[in-house]
Design an enzyme around this catalytic site. Structure first.
Site, PDB file in Angstrom:
ATOM      1  N   GLY A   1       0.801  -1.211   0.000  1.00 11.63           N
ATOM      2  CA  GLY A   1       0.000   0.000   0.000  1.00 11.63           C
ATOM      3  C   GLY A   1       0.835   1.262   0.000  1.00 11.63           C
ATOM      4  O   GLY A   1       1.780   1.415  -0.784  1.00 11.63           O
ATOM      5  N   CYS A   2       0.490   2.172   0.910  1.00 11.44           N
ATOM      6  CA  CYS A   2       1.149   3.483   0.955  1.00 11.44           C
ATOM      7  C   CYS A   2       2.642   3.400   1.263  1.00 11.44           C
ATOM      8  O   CYS A   2       3.394   4.323   0.950  1.00 11.44           O
ATOM      9  CB  CYS A   2       0.468   4.364   1.996  1.00 11.44           C
ATOM     10  SG  CYS A   2      -1.238   4.790   1.580  1.00 11.44           S
ATOM     11  N   ALA A   3       3.094   2.327   1.866  1.00  7.82           N
ATOM     12  CA  ALA A   3       4.519   2.166   2.174  1.00  7.82           C
ATOM     13  C   ALA A   3       5.322   1.691   0.968  1.00  7.82           C
ATOM     14  O   ALA A   3       6.554   1.661   1.013  1.00  7.82           O
ATOM     15  CB  ALA A   3       4.702   1.174   3.325  1.00  7.82           C
ATOM     16  N   GLY A   4       4.630   1.306  -0.117  1.00 11.57           N
ATOM     17  CA  GLY A   4       5.296   0.630  -1.217  1.00 11.57           C
ATOM     18  C   GLY A   4       6.352   1.440  -1.938  1.00 11.57           C
ATOM     19  O   GLY A   4       7.373   0.896  -2.379  1.00 11.57           O
TER      20      GLY A   4
ATOM     21  N   LEU B   1       4.341   4.950   5.427  1.00 16.79           N
ATOM     22  CA  LEU B   1       3.727   3.939   6.285  1.00 16.79           C
ATOM     23  C   LEU B   1       2.642   3.205   5.511  1.00 16.79           C
ATOM     24  O   LEU B   1       2.014   3.770   4.616  1.00 16.79           O
ATOM     25  CB  LEU B   1       3.111   4.601   7.518  1.00 16.79           C
ATOM     26  CG  LEU B   1       4.037   5.514   8.324  1.00 16.79           C
ATOM     27  CD1 LEU B   1       3.241   6.273   9.376  1.00 16.79           C
ATOM     28  CD2 LEU B   1       5.144   4.715   8.976  1.00 16.79           C
TER      29      LEU B   1
END
Length: 360
Positions: free
Chosen positions: A143-146, A345
């Protein structure tokens, strides 16, 4: 120290005003959610003006199966990847000479908003003349951490292979995951926040033959952090009609209590003070998330100004978003040995940190 030699981003074709998205959401959820008008204020209070979607707004007025959504994801993720890779390899803002795809040693493809086997990178290689010996490293589910994780894994690869040139490609089509029949608060917040986008960075090892136009960031080191038993903080519930967003209201408080010790511990390991960080490249997960960054790391608002600007103009595009922020930092001129930290994160719950130095 491997370096980030080039970067490019790609905006999907439909630029939508936040007020228009709010109006459609109101029409879809009218009489379905209690106190809807009060909850819709999240659209106005999120500091987002525009977002880019891969489909026009009216596309969401009709029902679409998971199969239809996913087939469109495969088609457009492939197309946008080709566009952003070509732009990155020929970006004269950073590279003195364009690179050819067959000069790339590995592709790290990052996404979480659709499913494809073979992965999108294999499909991209049918459109661009990569070597058939190119290493493929698809990453799904962060997700956003990718975006930050992809850069971290490219660093690892280039440490092991110092002559390597690695592309990190992040593509997310969050708009295709919107569920018009999901009346949860998570879905409503997701509708107010998430958008589509693509980004590509070129990471090169110390011995890679490459000349850049300007000072670009070297990667000093990276760190990953995972929180036990936190699967319900953010992610997807996968149901018959597709991906349903999981988005806990506790995210800002988790950042405030959990992120600070992680970052300070990482800085201490590298014998660097947070005060030495001039460039804070933060994934703008949302207005409250950025405020939590400022609170826990004692940052001034001007240190998150670029992240706020990206959020205002693009919304949260999941994995590519932090690379949109990085692009704006890289376009600026930097003094020798300016330090920076790239942070994002995501589901897991997890954090990724990348320590940067704008060295010669």
């Amino acid at each position: 120290m491997p370096k980030i030699a080039s970067i490019s981003t790609y905006n999907p074709p439909y630029a939508l005003e936040q007020s228009n998205i709010e109006q459609l959401t109101k029409e879809l959820f009218q009489d379905k959610i209690a106190q809807l008008d009060r909850l819709l204020k999240v659209f106005e209070n999120g500091d987002i003006d525009t977002r880019y979607f891969c489909v026009p707004l009216e596309w969401h007025q009709k029902e679409h199966t998971f199969e239809e959504r996913n087939n469109l994801y495969i088609e457009l993720a492939t197309k946008y990847s080709v566009e952003v890779i070509q732009s990155c390899l020929s970006n004269t803002s950073f590279l003195k000479d364009s690179l050819k795809p067959d000069e790339i040693d590995a592709i790290i493809f990052v996404s979480s908003t659709g499913i494809s086997t073979p992965s999108i990178d294999a499909r991209v290689m049918n459109h661009l003349p990569f070597s058939d010996r190119t290493k493929r490293i698809p990453i799904w589910g962060l997700g956003c951490a990718g975006g930050a994780a992809g850069v971290s894994r490219a660093f690892d690869y280039c440490k092991a292979h110092p002559k390597a040139k690695v592309l990190v490609v992040c593509v997310e089509l969050c708009s295709l995951t919107f569920q018009p029949n999901d009346y949860s608060k998570s879905n409503l917040i997701g509708a107010s926040l998430f958008a589509d986008g693509a980004a590509c960075v070129l990471v090169c090892g110390d011995e890679a033959l490459l000349n850049t136009q300007k000072r670009v960031p070297s990667i000093i080191y990276t760190a990953s952090k995972w929180m036990p038993d936190s699967e319900n903080v953010m992610g997807w519930d996968i149901k018959n009609n597709g991906l349903h967003v999981v988005f806990s209201k506790s995210i800002p408080s988790i950042i405030s209590s959990w992120l600070g010790p992680f970052i300070h511990e990482f800085m201490e390991e590298q014998q660097i003070s947070v005060d030495q960080l001039k460039n804070f490249v933060a994934h703008p997960g949302g207005k409250k998330v950025l405020h939590a960054y400022e609170e826990t790391l004692q940052l001034e608002e001007n240190q998150t100004a670029i992240s706020r600007d990206v959020l205002k103009k693009h919304g949260n595009m999941s994995s590519p978003t932090v690379l949109y922020v990085l692009e704006q930092f890289m376009l600026k001129d930097h003094q020798k040995d300016e330090m920076g930290l790239l942070v994002a994160l995501g589901p897991g719950f997890c954090g990724e940190a990348v320590l940067l130095n704008w060295s010669d």
